[in-house]
Design a protein around this motif. Sequence first.
Motif, mmCIF file in Angstrom:
data_model
loop_
_atom_site.group_PDB
_atom_site.id
_atom_site.type_symbol
_atom_site.label_atom_id
_atom_site.label_comp_id
_atom_site.label_asym_id
_atom_site.label_seq_id
_atom_site.Cartn_x
_atom_site.Cartn_y
_atom_site.Cartn_z
ATOM 1 N N UNK A 306 -25.708 -67.561 32.372
ATOM 2 C CA UNK A 306 -24.996 -67.836 31.114
ATOM 3 C C UNK A 306 -25.632 -67.070 29.954
ATOM 4 N N UNK A 307 -26.960 -67.074 29.885
ATOM 5 C CA UNK A 307 -27.651 -66.355 28.810
ATOM 6 C C UNK A 307 -27.445 -64.853 28.939
ATOM 7 N N UNK A 308 -27.472 -64.351 30.163
ATOM 8 C CA UNK A 308 -27.254 -62.923 30.399
ATOM 9 C C UNK A 308 -25.856 -62.506 29.959
ATOM 10 N N UNK A 309 -24.859 -63.283 30.339
ATOM 11 C CA UNK A 309 -23.480 -62.942 29.987
ATOM 12 C C UNK A 309 -23.234 -63.079 28.484
ATOM 13 N N UNK A 310 -24.027 -63.930 27.821
ATOM 14 C CA UNK A 310 -23.906 -64.088 26.362
ATOM 15 C C UNK A 310 -24.684 -63.036 25.598
ATOM 16 N N UNK A 311 -25.417 -62.170 26.306
ATOM 17 C CA UNK A 311 -26.189 -61.122 25.646
ATOM 18 C C UNK A 311 -27.508 -61.588 25.074
ATOM 19 N N UNK A 312 -27.977 -62.782 25.481
ATOM 20 C CA UNK A 312 -29.236 -63.297 24.944
ATOM 21 C C UNK A 312 -30.454 -62.739 25.656
ATOM 22 N N UNK A 313 -30.285 -62.335 26.907
ATOM 23 C CA UNK A 313 -31.369 -61.699 27.653
ATOM 24 C C UNK A 313 -30.817 -60.464 28.352
ATOM 25 N N UNK A 314 -31.653 -59.453 28.463
ATOM 26 C CA UNK A 314 -31.237 -58.193 29.090
ATOM 27 C C UNK A 314 -32.436 -57.548 29.760
ATOM 28 N N UNK A 315 -32.518 -57.593 31.084
ATOM 29 C CA UNK A 315 -33.629 -56.928 31.777
ATOM 30 C C UNK A 315 -33.595 -55.424 31.549
ATOM 31 N N UNK A 316 -34.778 -54.829 31.437
ATOM 32 C CA UNK A 316 -34.876 -53.375 31.354
ATOM 33 C C UNK A 316 -35.013 -52.841 32.777
ATOM 34 N N UNK A 317 -34.028 -52.052 33.197
ATOM 35 C CA UNK A 317 -33.899 -51.672 34.595
ATOM 36 C C UNK A 317 -34.074 -50.169 34.775
ATOM 37 N N UNK A 318 -34.857 -49.798 35.804
ATOM 38 C CA UNK A 318 -34.929 -48.419 36.276
ATOM 39 C C UNK A 318 -34.262 -48.366 37.646
ATOM 40 N N UNK A 319 -33.211 -47.580 37.784
ATOM 41 C CA UNK A 319 -32.421 -47.544 39.021
ATOM 42 C C UNK A 319 -32.974 -46.513 40.003
ATOM 43 N N UNK A 320 -32.949 -46.908 41.293
ATOM 44 C CA UNK A 320 -33.368 -46.023 42.374
ATOM 45 C C UNK A 320 -32.335 -46.118 43.493
ATOM 46 N N UNK A 321 -31.952 -44.972 44.043
ATOM 47 C CA UNK A 321 -31.119 -44.980 45.230
ATOM 48 C C UNK A 321 -31.920 -45.436 46.433
ATOM 49 N N UNK A 322 -31.226 -45.775 47.505
ATOM 50 C CA UNK A 322 -31.922 -46.248 48.697
ATOM 51 C C UNK A 322 -32.890 -45.199 49.244
ATOM 52 N N UNK A 323 -32.544 -43.927 49.120
ATOM 53 C CA UNK A 323 -33.440 -42.871 49.598
ATOM 54 C C UNK A 323 -34.760 -42.859 48.848
ATOM 55 N N UNK A 324 -34.772 -43.397 47.619
ATOM 56 C CA UNK A 324 -35.977 -43.406 46.790
ATOM 57 C C UNK A 324 -36.602 -44.793 46.687
ATOM 58 N N UNK A 340 -37.928 -52.922 35.167
ATOM 59 C CA UNK A 340 -37.841 -53.480 36.522
ATOM 60 C C UNK A 340 -37.168 -52.462 37.421
ATOM 61 N N UNK A 341 -37.820 -52.082 38.518
ATOM 62 C CA UNK A 341 -37.222 -51.149 39.474
ATOM 63 C C UNK A 341 -36.152 -51.891 40.275
ATOM 64 N N UNK A 342 -34.924 -51.366 40.255
ATOM 65 C CA UNK A 342 -33.827 -51.948 41.012
ATOM 66 C C UNK A 342 -33.277 -50.876 41.948
ATOM 67 N N UNK A 343 -33.319 -51.184 43.236
ATOM 68 C CA UNK A 343 -32.769 -50.271 44.238
ATOM 69 C C UNK A 343 -31.266 -50.523 44.334
ATOM 70 N N UNK A 344 -30.500 -49.449 44.265
ATOM 71 C CA UNK A 344 -29.025 -49.516 44.248
ATOM 72 C C UNK A 344 -28.497 -48.844 45.519
ATOM 73 N N UNK A 345 -28.257 -49.615 46.593
ATOM 74 C CA UNK A 345 -27.820 -49.013 47.848
ATOM 75 C C UNK A 345 -26.382 -48.518 47.816
ATOM 76 N N UNK A 346 -25.525 -49.212 47.038
ATOM 77 C CA UNK A 346 -24.093 -48.896 47.005
ATOM 78 C C UNK A 346 -23.658 -48.645 45.573
ATOM 79 N N UNK A 347 -22.912 -47.576 45.366
ATOM 80 C CA UNK A 347 -22.560 -47.166 44.014
ATOM 81 C C UNK A 347 -21.605 -48.127 43.324
ATOM 82 N N UNK A 348 -20.688 -48.729 44.075
ATOM 83 C CA UNK A 348 -19.694 -49.602 43.417
ATOM 84 C C UNK A 348 -19.131 -50.586 44.420
#
Length: 348
Positions: A306-324, A340-348
């Motif tokens: 709820x807080x995230x969707x309201x814009x009250x909190x927002x993690x700072x994310x560094x995206x990495x593909x599965x290969x990385x 925060x490192x977030x691995x993104x296996x699927x684009x969409x």
Amino acid sequence: MRAVVFDNYGTFPSLAEVPRPRPGPGEVLLRVAGAGACHSDVSVYRHFEEGQPGAQKPPFVLGHENAGWVEELGQGVTHVDVGGAYLVYGPVGCGHCRKCARGQDTYCENVATMPYLAVGLGRNGGMADYMVAPAHHLVPLGDADPVLAAPLADAGLTPYHAVKQALPHLAGGGRHALVIGLGGLGQIAVQILTALTGATVIATDTKPDARARAERHGARTVAPGEHQAEEIRELTGGRGVDAAFDFVGVTPTISTAAATMAQGSRLTVVGIAGGTHEWSFFTSPYESYVTSTYWGTVEDLWEVVDMFRAGQIAPEVERYGMDDALEAYRKLEAGELSGRAVVVPNDS
């Protein structure tokens, strides 16, 4: 499918091909949108040994901060939308004790009999193309970005639960809160405290850039040093802080927090680094106490979203593909990540 696997104690994880899972009764299959890399993962493969309390038996897929799109429903699941985006609550308890009945799987009374602690902690997690999770552990994200939401499953939930427990100490004017350690959890803690309380938020970290980010979220910061505790107390007018949150958990950081406490205050040690605290009737402020929390509840995670969707909190994310993905863990260990490192296996 591709997955980051914890193969054995004391060894760096591997990127491997593993079978795509199938959901059992009461479970769902998710196509993973994002999986956060957490320091707890590093502890799993670097610091635990077989038979040690808390050790999770390998092999299994890492990743306990997960969000994704539901791909397939297991038997008996009717309340989940196929194609919908969901955040996954990580802890998995027995499902029938008093704690689990209240959504407190993280404090399951039968944890000693469970073969795992959570998805990604003993049970296959989300650092993969697909993952399986209990259907009642899903929190709907609606149109929110599941990649940005993924870290909320721990880096949002853990500080939220700690802050929520301490809110009575921060109610009223002239209150002060202290955050020690401004990594992924500490940064979100600053945002949560700013959104939920009127307290002056004081924050400290060894890294100047981490302190600068906390200042952008409304915190007043103090650099480390010989007189750190005195400087923190000065910002409170000498009275001390009403609630402190130590996201490091080593003995020096606990000692720093303890030296800043006001009478009737609460010090919550969140970081699991094995630090200890010595108590004395003559040096501890009256009616103050030191406690700990671990993760949070399913109900808490709904409120975090709820807080995230309201814009009250927002993690700072560094995206990495599965290969990385392994590079994300290397940088995490080396302290080279700013978000925060977030691995993104699927684009969409």
